[in-house]
Design a protein around this motif. Structure first.
Motif, PDB file in Angstrom:
ATOM      1  N   THR A   1       1.279  -5.079  -7.164  1.00 48.57           N
ATOM      2  CA  THR A   1       0.774  -3.767  -6.650  1.00 48.57           C
ATOM      3  C   THR A   1       1.483  -3.014  -5.908  1.00 48.57           C
ATOM      4  O   THR A   1       2.714  -3.607  -5.146  1.00 48.57           O
ATOM      5  CB  THR A   1      -0.541  -3.919  -5.735  1.00 48.57           C
ATOM      6  OG1 THR A   1      -0.149  -4.627  -4.549  1.00 48.57           O
ATOM      7  CG2 THR A   1      -1.603  -4.986  -6.493  1.00 48.57           C
ATOM      8  N   LYS A   2       1.704  -1.411  -5.750  1.00 48.39           N
ATOM      9  CA  LYS A   2       2.237  -0.724  -5.172  1.00 48.39           C
ATOM     10  C   LYS A   2       2.483  -1.202  -3.697  1.00 48.39           C
ATOM     11  O   LYS A   2       3.184  -1.118  -2.722  1.00 48.39           O
ATOM     12  CB  LYS A   2       2.091   0.623  -5.400  1.00 48.39           C
ATOM     13  CG  LYS A   2       2.308   1.148  -7.022  1.00 48.39           C
ATOM     14  CD  LYS A   2       2.280   2.642  -6.855  1.00 48.39           C
ATOM     15  CE  LYS A   2       2.370   3.068  -8.477  1.00 48.39           C
ATOM     16  NZ  LYS A   2       2.351   4.282  -8.542  1.00 48.39           N
ATOM     17  N   TYR A   3       1.089  -1.148  -3.320  1.00 47.18           N
ATOM     18  CA  TYR A   3       0.937  -1.489  -1.882  1.00 47.18           C
ATOM     19  C   TYR A   3       1.702  -2.880  -1.477  1.00 47.18           C
ATOM     20  O   TYR A   3       2.462  -2.851  -0.220  1.00 47.18           O
ATOM     21  CB  TYR A   3      -0.609  -1.493  -1.641  1.00 47.18           C
ATOM     22  CG  TYR A   3      -0.889  -2.272  -0.020  1.00 47.18           C
ATOM     23  CD1 TYR A   3      -1.050  -1.076   1.040  1.00 47.18           C
ATOM     24  CD2 TYR A   3      -1.246  -3.614   0.065  1.00 47.18           C
ATOM     25  CE1 TYR A   3      -1.107  -1.753   2.187  1.00 47.18           C
ATOM     26  CE2 TYR A   3      -1.451  -3.872   1.363  1.00 47.18           C
ATOM     27  CZ  TYR A   3      -1.677  -3.300   2.322  1.00 47.18           C
ATOM     28  OH  TYR A   3      -1.784  -3.674   3.567  1.00 47.18           O
ATOM     29  N   ARG A   4       1.361  -3.879  -2.143  1.00 50.34           N
ATOM     30  CA  ARG A   4       2.200  -5.365  -1.820  1.00 50.34           C
ATOM     31  C   ARG A   4       3.394  -5.024  -1.647  1.00 50.34           C
ATOM     32  O   ARG A   4       4.254  -5.548  -0.743  1.00 50.34           O
ATOM     33  CB  ARG A   4       1.752  -6.057  -2.863  1.00 50.34           C
ATOM     34  CG  ARG A   4       2.277  -7.736  -2.289  1.00 50.34           C
ATOM     35  CD  ARG A   4       1.913  -8.926  -3.487  1.00 50.34           C
ATOM     36  NE  ARG A   4       0.545  -8.789  -3.724  1.00 50.34           N
ATOM     37  CZ  ARG A   4      -0.041  -9.140  -4.957  1.00 50.34           C
ATOM     38  NH1 ARG A   4       1.074  -9.465  -5.798  1.00 50.34           N
ATOM     39  NH2 ARG A   4      -1.336  -9.323  -5.136  1.00 50.34           N
TER      40      ARG A   4
ATOM     41  N   LYS B   1       5.300  -2.396  -1.200  1.00 53.37           N
ATOM     42  CA  LYS B   1       5.562  -1.437   0.038  1.00 53.37           C
ATOM     43  C   LYS B   1       5.410  -2.492   1.412  1.00 53.37           C
ATOM     44  O   LYS B   1       6.516  -2.284   2.327  1.00 53.37           O
ATOM     45  CB  LYS B   1       4.956  -0.292   0.062  1.00 53.37           C
ATOM     46  CG  LYS B   1       5.330   0.646   1.339  1.00 53.37           C
ATOM     47  CD  LYS B   1       4.905   2.021   1.179  1.00 53.37           C
ATOM     48  CE  LYS B   1       5.351   2.905   2.253  1.00 53.37           C
ATOM     49  NZ  LYS B   1       4.759   4.454   2.261  1.00 53.37           N
ATOM     50  N   GLU B   2       4.599  -3.302   1.608  1.00 51.39           N
ATOM     51  CA  GLU B   2       4.532  -4.384   2.685  1.00 51.39           C
ATOM     52  C   GLU B   2       5.679  -5.207   2.673  1.00 51.39           C
ATOM     53  O   GLU B   2       6.014  -5.423   3.729  1.00 51.39           O
ATOM     54  CB  GLU B   2       3.132  -4.865   2.513  1.00 51.39           C
ATOM     55  CG  GLU B   2       1.818  -3.819   2.909  1.00 51.39           C
ATOM     56  CD  GLU B   2       2.110  -3.184   4.365  1.00 51.39           C
ATOM     57  OE1 GLU B   2       2.266  -3.815   5.296  1.00 51.39           O
ATOM     58  OE2 GLU B   2       2.004  -1.930   4.000  1.00 51.39           O
TER      59      GLU B   2
ATOM     60  N   LYS C   1       8.720  -3.402   4.125  1.00 53.55           N
ATOM     61  CA  LYS C   1       8.364  -3.407   5.436  1.00 53.55           C
ATOM     62  C   LYS C   1       8.589  -4.909   6.078  1.00 53.55           C
ATOM     63  O   LYS C   1       9.438  -4.706   7.221  1.00 53.55           O
ATOM     64  CB  LYS C   1       7.335  -2.939   6.050  1.00 53.55           C
ATOM     65  CG  LYS C   1       6.883  -1.279   5.395  1.00 53.55           C
ATOM     66  CD  LYS C   1       5.382  -1.132   5.868  1.00 53.55           C
ATOM     67  CE  LYS C   1       5.011   0.195   5.461  1.00 53.55           C
ATOM     68  NZ  LYS C   1       3.719   0.745   5.899  1.00 53.55           N
TER      69      LYS C   1
ATOM     70  N   ASN D   1      10.170   6.035  -2.027  1.00 50.89           N
ATOM     71  CA  ASN D   1       9.925   5.336  -3.528  1.00 50.89           C
ATOM     72  C   ASN D   1      10.924   5.904  -4.429  1.00 50.89           C
ATOM     73  O   ASN D   1      11.100   7.196  -4.814  1.00 50.89           O
ATOM     74  CB  ASN D   1       8.470   5.751  -3.963  1.00 50.89           C
ATOM     75  CG  ASN D   1       8.284   5.460  -5.264  1.00 50.89           C
ATOM     76  OD1 ASN D   1       9.028   4.680  -6.008  1.00 50.89           O
ATOM     77  ND2 ASN D   1       7.093   5.774  -5.987  1.00 50.89           N
TER      78      ASN D   1
ATOM     79  N   ASN E   1       7.076  -2.821  -7.779  1.00 46.47           N
ATOM     80  CA  ASN E   1       5.851  -3.370  -8.245  1.00 46.47           C
ATOM     81  C   ASN E   1       5.958  -3.297  -9.919  1.00 46.47           C
ATOM     82  O   ASN E   1       6.736  -2.342 -10.489  1.00 46.47           O
ATOM     83  CB  ASN E   1       4.673  -2.539  -7.797  1.00 46.47           C
ATOM     84  CG  ASN E   1       4.335  -1.324  -8.668  1.00 46.47           C
ATOM     85  OD1 ASN E   1       5.023  -0.540  -8.364  1.00 46.47           O
ATOM     86  ND2 ASN E   1       3.209  -1.231  -9.382  1.00 46.47           N
TER      87      ASN E   1
ATOM     88  N   LYS F   1     -11.369 -10.484   3.017  1.00 41.58           N
ATOM     89  CA  LYS F   1     -10.218  -9.619   2.929  1.00 41.58           C
ATOM     90  C   LYS F   1      -8.705  -9.934   3.975  1.00 41.58           C
ATOM     91  O   LYS F   1      -7.871 -10.082   3.584  1.00 41.58           O
ATOM     92  CB  LYS F   1     -10.502  -8.107   3.088  1.00 41.58           C
ATOM     93  CG  LYS F   1      -9.307  -7.268   2.767  1.00 41.58           C
ATOM     94  CD  LYS F   1      -9.696  -5.518   2.868  1.00 41.58           C
ATOM     95  CE  LYS F   1      -8.505  -4.699   2.575  1.00 41.58           C
ATOM     96  NZ  LYS F   1      -8.871  -3.334   2.745  1.00 41.58           N
TER      97      LYS F   1
ATOM     98  N   LEU G   1      -5.451 -11.301   2.782  1.00 42.40           N
ATOM     99  CA  LEU G   1      -4.127 -10.480   3.333  1.00 42.40           C
ATOM    100  C   LEU G   1      -2.967 -11.804   3.963  1.00 42.40           C
ATOM    101  O   LEU G   1      -1.803 -11.802   3.744  1.00 42.40           O
ATOM    102  CB  LEU G   1      -4.401  -9.515   4.188  1.00 42.40           C
ATOM    103  CG  LEU G   1      -4.935  -8.269   3.462  1.00 42.40           C
ATOM    104  CD1 LEU G   1      -5.418  -6.799   4.560  1.00 42.40           C
ATOM    105  CD2 LEU G   1      -4.023  -7.500   2.454  1.00 42.40           C
TER     106      LEU G   1
END
Length: 335
Positions: free
Chosen positions: A84-87, A89-90, A93, A108, A128, A306, A310
């Motif tokens: 995923t894009k979220y994962r 990006k995390e 970071k 991006n 991702n 959740k 995470l």
């Protein structure tokens, strides 16, 4: 052929002496020139590419004419891929904190493609790949070309993700030693011009040994090594009982999953065979490191909260972060 292994950790007792893409190993196994240049950059073995005026990496929104790829990506040592894009990006970071690099203004770099999200933090690309083999291999093949055009030296590619575990506690991490396809072969089988091409799906044993050594220092969770089944479907392809279609019994499911356990399979996901096969073909070191969210011998549904999920998803990041940190420490001590 002389050894050209770019060792990250010093050799310990019982470890492989060379990486899978060492020129000595490659020549012994294939009897041909290794797919990397003397400076460690990737040598693409597709003669047709030399006939192009310039190459468009369509799904990355980059090309070799309008972008100075060596200036942009020549210092890349690690590519970390996940669904995923979220994962991812995390992860960008997270690795910025590990390497003490400011993460303000993460950009991006593939936003023009509207397909994937890719971030650069020092020598690390975090990108991702979507879900499943087709989406992953499109991204992976263009990343391999990108690394070659950028003249990146001895790059490593990691896949970090989630999976279903087999007979191991949920929250455990699996470092894949090989990939198993849906017909229980250790290969990625791809139709090419009407015929099936079978590419072995074996991961770098030495790299896995290094990762397992670092993972063994973790007290919060256990890390295993073993086979990973890569399914082409999330439901029936993984012998689940909770999809919209199912013409087998729970007994059939458990019999199949126990067969996998007997073969040495530790987890099931949807990318490992192609990931192992294509990185091996490219002569690039790679590892697949996934956390398990459920023990498939007990249930199919992912039920932890959740917040727990995470926290579990950070575990592969921690192992890869340690590895990248070791490389940077080694690099700084040399300089």
């Amino acid at each position: 052929m002389a050894c050209d292994c770019d060792y990250i950790l010093p050799t310990m007792d019982g470890w492989e002496q060379h990486y899978q893409n060492c020129s000595t190993v490659w020549f012994k196994e294939y009897g041909s020139e290794p797919p990397k240049n003397t400076d460690g950059s990737i040598r693409l073995r597709n003669k047709h590419l030399s006939r192009l005026h310039y190459d468009v990496l369509y799904h990355l929104g980059l090309d070799t004419e309008n972008y100075d790829l060596p200036a942009m990506f020549g210092d890349v040592k690690f590519v970390c891929m996940g669904g995923t894009k979220y994962r991812m990006k995390e992860f960008a970071k997270y690795i910025a904190k590990v390497l003490k690099i400011p993460d303000e203004g993460l950009v991006n770099l593939t936003k023009h493609s509207h397909r994937y999200a890719m971030y650069k933090v020092g020598p690390v690309l975090s990108v991702n790949h979507g879900i499943g083999i087709p989406s992953m291999t499109i991204l992976l093949q263009e990343v391999i070309k990108l690394l070659s055009y950028a003249k990146a030296k001895d790059p490593l590619i990691f896949r970090i993700g989630t999976s279903g575990g087999l007979n191991i506690p949920s929250g455990s991490v699996v470092v894949s030693s090989w990939g198993l396809n849906g017909t229980l072969k250790k290969s990625y089988d791809i139709p090419v011009m009407g015929k099936i091409m079978e590419i072995p799906s074996i991961f770098d044993k030495r790299l896995n040994q290094e990762l397992l050594y670092l993972a063994s220092k973790e007290e919060k969770f256990s890390t295993y090594t073993g086979g990973t089944m890569a399914a082409d479907d999330f439901y029936q392809g993984q012998a689940r009982l909770d999809g919209p279609f199912c013409d087998y019994t729970e007994s059939d499911k458990l019999c199949f999953l126990n067969t996998l356990v007997e073969m040495g399979v530790k987890n099931i996901e949807m990318e490992a065979t192609a990931f192992a096969a294509f990185t091996r073909e490219a002569g690039v070191r790679a590892a697949d490191v996934c956390v398990t969210l459920v023990n498939r011998l007990e249930q199919d549904q992912v039920t932890p909260s959740k917040s727990v999920l995470l926290e579990w998803q950070e575990r592969p990041m921690m192992i890869i972060g340690k590895y990248i940190s070791k490389y940077c420490e080694k690099l700084s001590s040399v300089h």
